[in-house]
Design an enzyme around this catalytic site. Structure first.
Site, short mmCIF file in Angstrom:
data_model
loop_
_atom_site.label_atom_id
_atom_site.label_comp_id
_atom_site.label_asym_id
_atom_site.label_seq_id
_atom_site.Cartn_x
_atom_site.Cartn_y
_atom_site.Cartn_z
N CYS A 67 0.80 -1.23 0.00
CA CYS A 67 0.00 0.00 0.00
C CYS A 67 0.83 1.28 0.00
O CYS A 67 0.81 2.03 -0.97
CB CYS A 67 -0.95 -0.01 1.20
SG CYS A 67 -2.15 -1.35 1.11
N1 LIG Z 1 -2.82 -5.92 1.85
C1 LIG Z 1 -3.34 -4.85 2.41
O1 LIG Z 1 -3.05 -4.54 3.56
C2 LIG Z 1 -4.35 -3.99 1.67
C3 LIG Z 1 -5.11 -3.08 2.42
C4 LIG Z 1 -6.05 -2.30 1.77
C5 LIG Z 1 -6.19 -2.40 0.39
N2 LIG Z 1 -5.42 -3.25 -0.32
C6 LIG Z 1 -5.63 -3.34 -1.77
O2 LIG Z 1 -6.45 -4.47 -2.05
C7 LIG Z 1 -6.08 -5.04 -3.32
C8 LIG Z 1 -5.69 -6.50 -3.13
O3 LIG Z 1 -4.55 -6.55 -2.30
P1 LIG Z 1 -4.13 -7.85 -1.50
O4 LIG Z 1 -3.13 -7.41 -0.47
O5 LIG Z 1 -5.33 -8.59 -1.06
O6 LIG Z 1 -3.39 -8.67 -2.66
P2 LIG Z 1 -2.87 -10.19 -2.59
O7 LIG Z 1 -1.74 -10.28 -3.52
O8 LIG Z 1 -2.72 -10.62 -1.17
O9 LIG Z 1 -4.10 -11.02 -3.18
C9 LIG Z 1 -4.57 -10.88 -4.46
C10 LIG Z 1 -5.14 -12.22 -4.93
O10 LIG Z 1 -5.75 -11.99 -6.19
C11 LIG Z 1 -5.51 -13.13 -6.98
N3 LIG Z 1 -5.72 -12.77 -8.38
C12 LIG Z 1 -4.92 -12.10 -9.22
N4 LIG Z 1 -5.52 -11.97 -10.42
C13 LIG Z 1 -6.72 -12.54 -10.33
C14 LIG Z 1 -7.80 -12.73 -11.23
N5 LIG Z 1 -7.74 -12.26 -12.46
N6 LIG Z 1 -8.86 -13.40 -10.80
C15 LIG Z 1 -8.91 -13.88 -9.53
N7 LIG Z 1 -7.93 -13.74 -8.63
C16 LIG Z 1 -6.86 -13.07 -9.03
C17 LIG Z 1 -4.10 -13.54 -6.64
O11 LIG Z 1 -3.88 -14.89 -6.97
C18 LIG Z 1 -4.08 -13.29 -5.13
O12 LIG Z 1 -4.44 -14.44 -4.39
C19 LIG Z 1 -4.98 -4.15 -3.86
O13 LIG Z 1 -5.56 -3.15 -4.66
C20 LIG Z 1 -4.40 -3.52 -2.60
O14 LIG Z 1 -3.77 -2.28 -2.86
C21 LIG Z 1 -4.51 -4.08 0.29
#
Ligand SMILES: NC(=O)c1ccc[n+]([C@@H]2O[C@H](COP(=O)([O-])OP(=O)(O)OC[C@H]3O[C@@H](n4cnc5c(N)ncnc54)[C@H](O)[C@@H]3O)[C@@H](O)[C@H]2O)c1
Length: 396
Positions: free
Chosen positions: A253
């Site tokens: 982030c």
């Molecule tokens: N990690 C955090 O603390 C956090 C907090 C707030 C917001 N976010 C935001 O949330 C979003 C997701 O982040 P995250 O940390 O959960 O990511 P992550 O990498 O932990 O998880 C993403 C998942 O999406 C899957 N994926 C990718 N392409 C895909 C598709 N086409 N179809 C289905 N699944 C697919 C991946 O395999 C993975 O398991 C981002 O935009 C991030 O900026 C993250």
């Protein structure tokens, strides 16, 4: 409601648990088949979500993980929670969002509420999601996720949730959905406001962290403790918020989201100067840390044994994305030290395994997990602490 959540990472699995816990039937969709099979065996990969929680949802059939896109059809709600990283040229990479949109376009034939929780710049829901899905009369809303993995005080339930929709009906339905597992749901006037609020929150953190990171260097040069000054300033009961210095910013982030804001700012012709400078300061912190370590270790680390303690980007989580520990280790090796690293939460990383916390010439504490013993760290001859948690140690 029948709910599909695209992406079962930190954000998607957290929402899955919230929604399944509220009694919705949740399909956790992910393209990573290995992850899907682990989830279906009741194995969680996220701190704060237990295996037994998952097993409970699996056994009462409120949750199933799947890579079968046909299960996205006939859902009431579809949540997009996929990565939004930067490209190599450090521009927004919306390819995961676009892939999710394609999945919806190709598989979903009945009207649903489509919510984007992935962090992105204002205009993403309207232009990059809704405008690309045609033929079915869906509702569209944006509800950027604010989850802070590892935070035991603030979670999905008690962190207020922002909602902006393309239509009144979208907002109403999104409020109905989130109210089943979030205490406070706040409607804003458009998806763009919700999207911008999320990236501004993280920009606020990025800029303030850079400010204290620069300040700690000034304080050290003045021969005073930056942390003591910040603690002293924080005794002011109004008009000040304490941020603490560190070895740089990591995770998915803070190092990434502000650049999404800078990208749209550039498109509308307004220079995002604070974001640019904050990136520079934070990215330069590993080099500053290494400079201080070398000075503290007597002017050279050549030939010395050195252990980097904690390589994930923050305490008590195993997430190594964008961790400053990577640059710190690389720079110390370039300076001639024999560097191992110890992180029981991470285990394996960059093709290397976590070593035991051995007694070394130098220990550099990048991240201090609760499970790591301070007494063991202090056995090394010289300790440099980037976390402010080792009393008596040199550090920032
Ligand atoms: N990690 C955090 O603390 C956090 C907090 C707030 C917001 N976010 C935001 O949330 C979003 C997701 O982040 P995250 O940390 O959960 O990511 P992550 O990498 O932990 O998880 C993403 C998942 O999406 C899957 N994926 C990718 N392409 C895909 C598709 N086409 N179809 C289905 N699944 C697919 C991946 O395999 C993975 O398991 C981002 O935009 C991030 O900026 C993250």
């Amino acid at each position: 409601m029948r709910v599909a959540i695209i992406g079962q990472g930190y954000v998607g699995l957290t929402i899955t648990v919230g929604a399944a816990g509220a009694g919705h039937t949740v399909v956790g969709f992910d393209v990573n088949e290995e992850l899907v099979s682990k989830l279906n065996s009741g194995i969680s990969h996220i701190e704060g979500i237990t295996d037994s929680e998952l097993k409970g949802f699996l056994s009462n059939r409120t949750f199933i993980a799947s890579s079968d896109a046909s299960l996205l059809n006939a859902c009431d709600v579809i949540v997009i929670a996929v990565p939004t990283p930067l490209t190599e040229s450090r521009n927004p990479d919306l390819s995961f969002i676009h892939a999710s949109v394609e999945l919806i376009q190709n598989n979903v034939k009945t009207p649903a509420l489509i919510i984007n929780e992935s962090t992105s710049y204002p205009g993403t829901l309207r232009n990059e999601i809704a405008a690309r899905i045609t033929g079915v009369n869906h509702l569209f809303a944006s509800s950027p996720e604010r989850v802070d993995p590892g935070n035991t005080q603030w979670g999905t339930k008690n962190t207020p949730r922002l909602i902006g929709g393309l239509t009144h009906d979208a907002v109403t339905k999104a409020k109905e959905f989130y109210s089943t597992f979030c205490d406070t749901v706040i409607e804003v006037s458009s998806p763009e406001v919700a999207e911008a609020a999320k990236i501004f929150e993280n920009t606020f953190r990025q800029v303030n962290i850079a400010l204290v990171n620069e300040f700690t260097q000034i304080a050290d040069a003045l021969g005073i403790s930056g942390r003591e000054v910040l603690d002293a300033a924080a005794t002011k009961p109004y008009g000040f918020m304490e941020f603490t210095p560190g070895p740089g910013v990591g995770g998915h982030c803070i190092p990434v989201d502000p650049t999404y804001l800078a990208f749209v700012a550039n498109e509308v012709g307004v220079p995002a100067t604070f974001i640019k400078r904050a990136n520079e300061v934070n990215l330069a912190m590993p080099a500053y840390v290494v400079k201080r370590v070398i000075a503290g270790a007597g002017g050279s680390v050549k030939g010395k044994s050195l252990v980097v303690v904690g390589v994930s980007y923050k305490a008590n989580v195993a997430d190594t994305r964008e961790t400053p520990a990577a640059s710190i280790i690389d720079l110390l090796r370039q300076a001639g030290a024999t560097v191992s690293w110890h992180d029981p939460l991470v285990g394996g990383w960059r093709g290397e395994a976590s070593s035991d916390l051995e007694v070394c010439d130098v220990a550099v504490v990048v991240t201090k997990h609760d499970v790591i013993s301070v007494a063991d760290i202090k056995k090394s001859s010289y300790v440099f602490d980037c976390t402010g948690s080792i009393s008596g140690a040199d550090g920032i």
